[in-house]
Design a protein around this motif. Structure first.
Motif, mmCIF file in Angstrom:
data_model
loop_
_atom_site.group_PDB
_atom_site.id
_atom_site.type_symbol
_atom_site.label_atom_id
_atom_site.label_comp_id
_atom_site.label_asym_id
_atom_site.label_seq_id
_atom_site.Cartn_x
_atom_site.Cartn_y
_atom_site.Cartn_z
ATOM 1 N N ALA A 1 4.018 -18.494 11.170
ATOM 2 C CA ALA A 1 5.266 -17.894 11.659
ATOM 3 C C ALA A 1 6.474 -18.748 11.269
ATOM 4 O O ALA A 1 7.536 -18.227 10.935
ATOM 5 N N GLN A 2 6.300 -20.075 11.311
ATOM 6 C CA GLN A 2 7.429 -20.956 10.975
ATOM 7 C C GLN A 2 7.480 -21.269 9.479
ATOM 8 O O GLN A 2 8.320 -22.047 9.040
ATOM 9 N N ASP A 3 6.566 -20.687 8.727
ATOM 10 C CA ASP A 3 6.531 -20.876 7.278
ATOM 11 C C ASP A 3 6.598 -22.368 6.928
ATOM 12 O O ASP A 3 7.436 -22.805 6.140
ATOM 13 N N LEU A 4 5.690 -23.140 7.549
ATOM 14 C CA LEU A 4 5.751 -24.603 7.399
ATOM 15 C C LEU A 4 5.222 -25.106 6.053
ATOM 16 O O LEU A 4 5.326 -26.281 5.745
ATOM 17 N N ARG A 5 4.667 -24.239 5.262
ATOM 18 C CA ARG A 5 4.246 -24.559 3.893
ATOM 19 C C ARG A 5 3.310 -25.765 3.774
ATOM 20 O O ARG A 5 3.473 -26.629 2.923
ATOM 21 N N VAL A 6 2.364 -25.805 4.681
ATOM 22 C CA VAL A 6 1.351 -26.857 4.627
ATOM 23 C C VAL A 6 0.368 -26.523 3.515
ATOM 24 O O VAL A 6 -0.039 -27.370 2.730
ATOM 25 N N MET A 7 -0.039 -25.280 3.525
ATOM 26 C CA MET A 7 -0.963 -24.748 2.517
ATOM 27 C C MET A 7 -0.565 -23.291 2.303
ATOM 28 O O MET A 7 0.184 -22.729 3.103
ATOM 29 N N ASP A 8 -1.124 -22.666 1.283
ATOM 30 C CA ASP A 8 -0.840 -21.242 1.073
ATOM 31 C C ASP A 8 -1.273 -20.436 2.300
ATOM 32 O O ASP A 8 -2.270 -20.772 2.943
ATOM 33 N N ALA A 9 -0.514 -19.365 2.574
ATOM 34 C CA ALA A 9 -0.793 -18.549 3.762
ATOM 35 C C ALA A 9 -2.219 -17.992 3.733
ATOM 36 O O ALA A 9 -2.879 -17.890 4.768
ATOM 37 N N SER A 10 -2.718 -17.654 2.538
ATOM 38 C CA SER A 10 -4.074 -17.093 2.458
ATOM 39 C C SER A 10 -5.104 -18.145 2.909
ATOM 40 O O SER A 10 -6.100 -17.803 3.557
ATOM 41 N N ALA A 11 -4.854 -19.399 2.595
ATOM 42 C CA ALA A 11 -5.774 -20.472 2.999
ATOM 43 C C ALA A 11 -5.731 -20.654 4.519
ATOM 44 O O ALA A 11 -6.773 -20.788 5.173
ATOM 45 N N ILE A 12 -4.540 -20.631 5.088
ATOM 46 C CA ILE A 12 -4.402 -20.804 6.548
ATOM 47 C C ILE A 12 -5.117 -19.643 7.265
ATOM 48 O O ILE A 12 -5.833 -19.856 8.243
ATOM 49 N N SER A 13 -4.912 -18.423 6.767
ATOM 50 C CA SER A 13 -5.524 -17.252 7.413
ATOM 51 C C SER A 13 -7.046 -17.336 7.374
ATOM 52 O O SER A 13 -7.721 -17.023 8.352
ATOM 53 N N LEU B 1 -0.711 -28.221 15.744
ATOM 54 C CA LEU B 1 -0.063 -26.923 15.556
ATOM 55 C C LEU B 1 -1.136 -25.852 15.595
ATOM 56 O O LEU B 1 -2.299 -26.136 15.295
ATOM 57 N N SER B 2 -0.740 -24.634 15.920
ATOM 58 C CA SER B 2 -1.711 -23.542 15.803
ATOM 59 C C SER B 2 -1.541 -22.919 14.420
ATOM 60 O O SER B 2 -0.489 -23.060 13.784
ATOM 61 N N TYR B 3 -2.581 -22.205 13.978
ATOM 62 C CA TYR B 3 -2.496 -21.534 12.676
ATOM 63 C C TYR B 3 -1.277 -20.599 12.672
ATOM 64 O O TYR B 3 -0.537 -20.529 11.698
ATOM 65 N N LEU B 4 -1.112 -19.903 13.804
ATOM 66 C CA LEU B 4 -0.025 -18.915 13.863
ATOM 67 C C LEU B 4 1.349 -19.569 13.792
ATOM 68 O O LEU B 4 2.273 -19.033 13.190
ATOM 69 N N GLU B 5 1.484 -20.745 14.414
ATOM 70 C CA GLU B 5 2.769 -21.461 14.329
ATOM 71 C C GLU B 5 3.086 -21.836 12.880
ATOM 72 O O GLU B 5 4.225 -21.719 12.434
#
Ligand code: UDP
Length: 260
Positions: free
Chosen positions: A207-219, A200-204
């Motif tokens: 954008a899909q709110d896949l809740r793998v990790m907190d958004a701040s961590a992904i960013s 997956l890309s970070y943006l996917e």
């Protein structure tokens, strides 16, 4: 002559070889994993099994940073939901991560793996304070550095400190060891038709709110081009396997371009 696909640390792609392709990684383990079959706390056998998987990776010359959550002991948000002041509850959650860090330190040292615990909240009597350059030196000497007490600030989970430390330590990948072997289209424990993503890309993910990790961590991982690899830490040997590009996992990295 057969060719071996050596992935770059940036893409984190699979390799045909059996040796780890990363020089330095950060493993984030959720506290819940340490419960094993228990409903609370630390299951000593599970703790030992995770420690031995980490030892296997260290033996291959990979430098390992560790961040362990605290959800098996205390989670700030759930206590705040029952009326406790959120900041106090979160500080208790951070203390829970220190307990897990000390437990893991003991389990690792028992099998001969050298470790240091560094806490974001100074606790001189039991561990070192977080000092970036000292942590780097420990890693260079082959010690596992366990980062405890998260960011030392409330209103976060341990995902964001895991990403922050991975960036600060110059890690080649952030591994998220969970009870599921990757990222799925839906919760595989509830939906039998759920399918696992290989990549997956970070943006996917955002954008899909896949809740793998907190958004701040992904960013943070996106900004630093550090791949996130999600795998099941419950499967013995999976940590090393995934670092060689084998085994079941999902890689989250930058989107692929036509020339890649
Ligand atoms: N916590 C916090 N700041 C941090 C890291 C953790 O306030 O930087 C608190 C928060 O209350 C969180 C708890 O510590 O719920 C335990 O961490 P987490 O929920 O991430 O544990 P996990 O789900 O990974 O076991």
């Amino acid at each position: 002559m057969s060719t071996v696909t050596i992935p770059t640390a940036e893409t984190g792609e699979a390799s045909d070889g059996a040796r780890p392709v990363y020089r330095r990684v950060l493993l984030k383990v959720s506290g819940e994993v340490l419960m094993g079959e228990q409903k609370f706390g630390i299951d000593i056998d599970t703790l030992g099994a995770v420690a031995s998987d980490i030892g296997e990776v260290v033996a291959q010359g990979v430098q390992v940073c560790l961040v362990i959550g605290g959800g098996n002991i205390f989670r700030g948000l759930s206590m705040a939901g029952k009326g406790m002041e959120r900041a106090s509850a979160d500080y208790m959650g951070m203390l829970a991560t220190v307990m897990n860090a000390l437990a893991m330190q003991s389990a690792l040292e028992r099998i001969g793996v050298h470790t240091r615990v560094q806490s974001a909240i100074p606790m001189d009597a039991i561990c070192e304070p977080y000092i970036r350059r000292r942590a780097l030196r420990h890693l260079e000497k082959g010690r596992v550095v366990i980062f405890a007490a998260g960011l030392g600030a409330p209103f976060f989970t341990t995902d964001t400190p895991a990403a922050l430390r991975a960036a600060e330590m110059g890690c080649d990948a952030l591994l998220k060891g969970t009870s599921v072997d990757g990222v799925y289209t839906a919760d595989p424990k509830k939906d039998a038709s759920a399918e696992r993503y290989d990549r997956l890309s970070y943006l996917e993910v955002l954008a899909q709110d896949l809740r793998v990790m907190d958004a701040s961590a992904i960013s943070l991982m996106r900004d630093n081009a550090i791949p996130i690899i999600v795998f099941s830490i419950k499967e013995r040997g999976a940590f090393l396997n995934v670092l060689t590009g084998a085994g079941v996992h999902t890689v989250i990295a930058h989107e692929r371009h036509a020339k890649d």
